[in-house]
Enzyme design. Structure first.
Site, PDB file in Angstrom:
ATOM      1  N   LYS A   1      51.164  38.142  32.506  1.00 31.54           N
ATOM      2  CA  LYS A   1      49.804  38.968  32.542  1.00 31.54           C
ATOM      3  C   LYS A   1      49.891  40.297  31.838  1.00 31.54           C
ATOM      4  O   LYS A   1      49.014  40.862  31.026  1.00 31.54           O
ATOM      5  CB  LYS A   1      49.441  39.274  34.113  1.00 31.54           C
ATOM      6  CG  LYS A   1      48.375  40.355  34.156  1.00 31.54           C
ATOM      7  CD  LYS A   1      46.883  39.763  33.624  1.00 31.54           C
ATOM      8  CE  LYS A   1      45.645  40.707  33.581  1.00 31.54           C
ATOM      9  NZ  LYS A   1      45.222  40.842  35.277  1.00 31.54           N
TER      10      LYS A   1
ATOM     11  N   THR B   1      47.524  42.593  39.688  1.00 28.48           N
ATOM     12  CA  THR B   1      48.338  43.053  38.554  1.00 28.48           C
ATOM     13  C   THR B   1      49.228  43.997  38.995  1.00 28.48           C
ATOM     14  O   THR B   1      48.852  45.239  39.020  1.00 28.48           O
ATOM     15  CB  THR B   1      47.478  43.126  37.441  1.00 28.48           C
ATOM     16  OG1 THR B   1      46.960  42.016  36.797  1.00 28.48           O
ATOM     17  CG2 THR B   1      48.541  43.519  36.093  1.00 28.48           C
TER      18      THR B   1
ATOM     19  N   ASN C   1      49.097  49.833  46.347  1.00 29.02           N
ATOM     20  CA  ASN C   1      48.161  49.050  47.066  1.00 29.02           C
ATOM     21  C   ASN C   1      48.940  47.800  47.867  1.00 29.02           C
ATOM     22  O   ASN C   1      48.661  47.294  48.875  1.00 29.02           O
ATOM     23  CB  ASN C   1      46.872  48.573  46.626  1.00 29.02           C
ATOM     24  CG  ASN C   1      46.158  49.759  46.091  1.00 29.02           C
ATOM     25  OD1 ASN C   1      45.778  50.177  44.852  1.00 29.02           O
ATOM     26  ND2 ASN C   1      45.868  50.873  47.143  1.00 29.02           N
TER      27      ASN C   1
END
Length: 336
Positions: free
Chosen positions: A209, A134, A108
């Site tokens: 993350k 992320t 995406n």
């Protein structure tokens, strides 16, 4: 926003900002020119479970928004509130020189930046592009290179805290990119989070993350296993949670996001595991951790097992449920 909103942590080498701890003011000469353009329109791409409340917090701080999402229906409430909705990421880049993207996957993100109607088609020189998705750190680095060729700046700034923190404006942002652009980024990120941490070069925000979410998955599975075992041994779940949370087993999954229905209010387990952070996204993040572990030859025994468990959950109908539904999964999988 002044550059003084940065704190230098001598022990860790990290720069961070927190609403809970404000440093003294510094010279305005140190402020990036972009950060002086407060209240100019900000582009926002991706209005999902996290992006929606993040965008609303920017609105609350007085920033006009240029909005895009692949699902036009989710833009309606922003349009009704007077914000401008456009038809592509390229249109966002044409109208705003500060853009935040919050997208589900690497694919995406690549499409939003490099696609036929992507940001890079119309991005202006000097623009600041903040990606809070992320995604694979390697993808962030490649996107940064493409953005730099266009004379713009790319920073990765994934978040932690979940939907609740997104709504309350208490997210933690892990930021990777040029350090001299950090002040400009934190002007916006500070509207959506209570902690904005500078991690290093592009990709280090994603690295932080991924490590955090791998630990989160492991701790959630451990909490679910412990709660399930205690319940089957005859303990009241609320009592067991209370004991865990005053003992050495305490963790975020037990005291803030407990996976057992009826133990806590206001969490997905109290709402049939609806909302929150989906099991599909957790499986995706664990896959990123697995890929990074392979490339760096790092052993992640529990991380790999957690990845397998969440993949199994997605295959057995849990893909749209919150990741804390691992408790329900374990309860139902007697032979697991």
């Amino acid at each position: 926003m002044a550059a003084s909103l940065r704190l230098c942590a001598a022990a860790s080498g990290l720069r961070y900002w927190s609403r809970r701890q404000r440093p003294a003011a510094a010279s305005l000469a140190a402020v990036c020119s972009r950060s002086m353009a407060s209240k100019t329109p900000v582009g926002f791409i991706g209005l999902g479970n996290m992006g929606n409340p993040m965008a609303k917090n920017l609105m609350k701080h007085g920033y006009p928004l240029i909005i895009y999402d692949v699902f036009p229906d989710v833009c309606k409430e922003f349009q009704d509130a007077g914000e401008q909705v456009v038809s592509s990421p390229a249109d966002v880049a044409e109208k705003a020189d500060r853009i935040i993207a919050m997208l589900p996957t690497s694919i995406n993100a690549i499409e939003a930046y490099s696609g036929a109607n992507g940001i890079l088609k119309k991005v202006k020189k000097g623009s600041l592009l903040i990606d809070s998705s992320t995604i694979d750190p390697a993808v962030s680095k490649e996107l940064a290179k493409e953005v730099e060729k266009m004379g713009a700046v790319f920073m990765d700034a994934p978040v932690s805290g979940g939907v609740g923190a997104a709504r309350s404006g208490n997210l933690t942002f892990m930021v990777g990119g040029a350090e001299d652009e950090f002040a400009a980024a934190q002007e916006l990120l500070g509207c959506m989070g209570s902690n904005v941490v500078y991690c290093g070069a592009v990709g280090t925000g994603q690295a932080a993350k991924i490590c955090n979410n791998m630990l989160l998955a492991i701790s959630m599975i451990g909490t679910a296993e412990a709660m399930n075992l205690g319940i089957r041994l005859g303990l009241d779940p609320k009592l067991l949670a209370k004991i865990l949370n005053m003992s050495s087993g305490r963790c975020w999954s037990s005291d803030t996001y407990n996976p057992v229905p009826g133990v806590m209010d206001g969490v997905p387990s109290a709402n049939n595991y609806q909302g929150g952070f989906g099991a599909t996204l957790m499986a995706k993040d664990l896959g990123l951790a697995q890929d990074s572990a392979t490339s760096t030859k790092s052993p992640i025994l529990l991380g790999s097992q957690a990845h397998q468990i969440y993949r199994m959950m997605c295959a057995k109908g849990y893909s749209k449920k919150d990741f804390s539904s691992v408790f329900q999964f374990l309860r139902e999988e007697e032979t697991f």
